[in-house]
Write an enzyme that holds these catalytic residues in place. Structure first.
Site, PDB file in Angstrom:
ATOM      1  N   SER A  41      35.176  38.499  50.360  1.00  0.00           N
ATOM      2  CA  SER A  41      36.026  37.487  49.896  1.00  0.00           C
ATOM      3  C   SER A  41      36.799  37.811  48.721  1.00  0.00           C
ATOM      4  O   SER A  41      37.795  37.042  48.501  1.00  0.00           O
ATOM      5  CB  SER A  41      34.912  36.251  49.405  1.00  0.00           C
ATOM      6  OG  SER A  41      34.244  36.793  48.524  1.00  0.00           O
ATOM      7  N   ASP A 334      35.225  30.756  40.251  1.00  0.00           N
ATOM      8  CA  ASP A 334      34.181  29.879  40.566  1.00  0.00           C
ATOM      9  C   ASP A 334      32.881  30.690  40.437  1.00  0.00           C
ATOM     10  O   ASP A 334      32.882  31.567  39.771  1.00  0.00           O
ATOM     11  CB  ASP A 334      34.493  29.418  42.195  1.00  0.00           C
ATOM     12  CG  ASP A 334      34.308  30.828  43.177  1.00  0.00           C
ATOM     13  OD1 ASP A 334      33.919  31.709  42.542  1.00  0.00           O
ATOM     14  OD2 ASP A 334      34.680  30.682  44.303  1.00  0.00           O
ATOM     15  N   HIS A 337      33.559  34.412  42.050  1.00  0.00           N
ATOM     16  CA  HIS A 337      35.139  35.200  42.185  1.00  0.00           C
ATOM     17  C   HIS A 337      36.061  34.873  41.051  1.00  0.00           C
ATOM     18  O   HIS A 337      36.109  33.858  40.319  1.00  0.00           O
ATOM     19  CB  HIS A 337      35.837  34.330  43.253  1.00  0.00           C
ATOM     20  CG  HIS A 337      35.049  34.302  44.857  1.00  0.00           C
ATOM     21  ND1 HIS A 337      34.247  33.309  45.192  1.00  0.00           N
ATOM     22  CD2 HIS A 337      35.063  35.567  45.371  1.00  0.00           C
ATOM     23  CE1 HIS A 337      33.932  33.718  46.331  1.00  0.00           C
ATOM     24  NE2 HIS A 337      34.179  34.935  46.607  1.00  0.00           N
TER      25      HIS A 337
END
Ligand SMILES: *[C@@H]1O[C@H](CO)[C@@H](O)[C@H](O)[C@H]1NC(C)=O
Ligand SMILES: *[C@@H]1O[C@H](CO)[C@@H](O)[C@H](O)[C@H]1NC(C)=O
Length: 371
Positions: A41, A334, A337
């Site tokens: 991600s 977040d 991340h």
């Protein structure tokens, strides 16, 4: 007079040729022909939006809030991620998600959809084929490499085998993976009973090595490796420490993996001496941000901008979540991340950082290595 004017003409002719050549090389504007992206991600630019049942998606607001359109794009960031910035610095468009290219038949019908690179990165992906992958929620590294083999075939068909070989050998292969294994190890006490941290990270590194060899056998020569960040310092992990500090065991596993990765890559380089690489020491870069935030323009290094973390509850970044109004002073967007700003700094350091954080060469030097 005549000679002089001939001379002037010759000089002018030289400059015209010179400027045309300069213009050709600049209009390409590219340091390398293509960027191929493998990972999780941290560099996913939307592949997971094309998986039929994945829940590992960032396809809702406020993800993407700092794009001009404010639209979510599948990136786990308020804006661009590291894959965007590296492409930008190389003078390339962001490598598009592989699944978007193959699902959009009109685009894949254009003669060479993969010419400037493609991204196989997928949120939730690991070096090992985990349960997420079995449930088709992400594309594991082994599958990402299989997709690359198909792309390589396509390039060979269009460019011929020697053309494709030259093209791919000059291109960069960005590898950003391993965090999900450390999260899994941190979550699973069973796994920790079965394997010591050293056994676990050694298996990660040797499995990655197998995949790198497959890439090498199919033309890859220049690799960019991102080491793991101090995973124990992400908001999700800090929440598990009563004093809000970093989770020390998780950090030690991240460091242990980075050492195993570096040793493996050095070994690989001695086996395959025409490969070259650049390693970015994200761990120590993030530690530097955390230890001295103001020097880098940060004021918040612990909390996520989007979602809420406190000693009682962790709320992830969701469509209903509150998010900070100023994103540039947060390291984390977040629970796990980084923000766009953090990503930008990573890639600035990868290109122009001190040799302490990027070695044996930086990405700019890697791009110019002759292959
Ligand atoms: C590609 O598109 C053209 C028209 O745009 C069409 O004639 C051709 O058959 C397509 N090729 C493939 C392989 O789908
Ligand atoms: C929690 O954070 C503190 C620093 O604030 C550190 O000394 C301690 O080792 C951490 N605890 C765990 C379980 O990692």
């Amino acid at each position: 007079m005549k000679m002089a004017s001939n001379g002037v003409r010759a000089v002018r002719g030289f400059w015209v040729v010179f400027l045309v050549l300069l213009r050709l090389s600049c209009s390409a504007g590219q340091m390398v022909p293509a960027l191929f992206v493998f990972g999780d991600s941290l560099v996913d630019v939307g592949n997971n939006d094309y998986l039929p049942i994945s829940i590992a998606r960032a396809n809702f607001p406020p993800y993407g809030v700092d794009f001009p359109t404010k639209k979510p794009t599948g990136r786990f960031s308020n804006g661009k991620n590291a894959a965007d910035f590296i492409a930008e610095k190389l003078g390339l468009p962001t490598s598009p998600p592989y699944l978007a290219l193959i699902s959009n038949s009109s685009e894949s019908n254009s003669s060479l959809p993969f010419l400037t690179g493609v991204s196989f990165a997928s949120a939730g992906a690991g070096i090992f084929d985990g349960t997420d992958e079995i449930l088709h929620q992400s594309i594991p590294l082994t599958k990402q490499v299989e997709y690359y083999l198909a792309v390589h075939q396509n390039l060979v068909q269009h460019m011929g085998s020697s053309g494709a070989q030259k093209h791919v050998a000059k291109s960069l292969f960005l590898i950003v993976i391993g965090s999900n294994e450390i999260f899994t190890y941190s979550r699973s006490s069973d796994l920790r009973k079965q394997q010591t941290p050293q056994q676990y990270v050694d298996l990660m590194a040797s499995s990655l090595k197998d995949q790198l060899k497959r890439l090498y056998s199919n033309g890859a020569r220049k690799f960019v490796f991102a080491g793991l960040p101090p995973i124990g310092c992400c908001p999700l992990q800090r929440n598990q420490n009563k004093t809000d500090g970093c989770k020390e065991d998780t950090n030690s596993w991240s460091r242990m993996y980075n050492e195993a990765l570096l040793a493996m890559v050095k070994g690989l380089k001695s086996e395959l001496n025409d490969m070259s690489y650049s390693y970015l020491d994200i761990y120590n870069v993030v530690q530097k941000f955390i230890q001295n935030p103001s020097a880098y323009g940060f004021t918040e290094v612990k909390d996520a901008c989007c979602g809420l973390v406190n000693p009682i509850a962790i709320i992830p970044c969701l469509p209903i979540s509150q998010y900070c109004s100023y994103r540039r002073d947060h390291v984390f967007w977040d629970l796990v991340h980084p923000t766009e700003e953090t990503n930008r700094m990573f890639i600035d350091i990868a290109f122009h950082g001190s040799p302490q954080y990027t070695y044996p060469v930086d990405v700019q030097q890697l791009a110019t290595v002759e292959t």
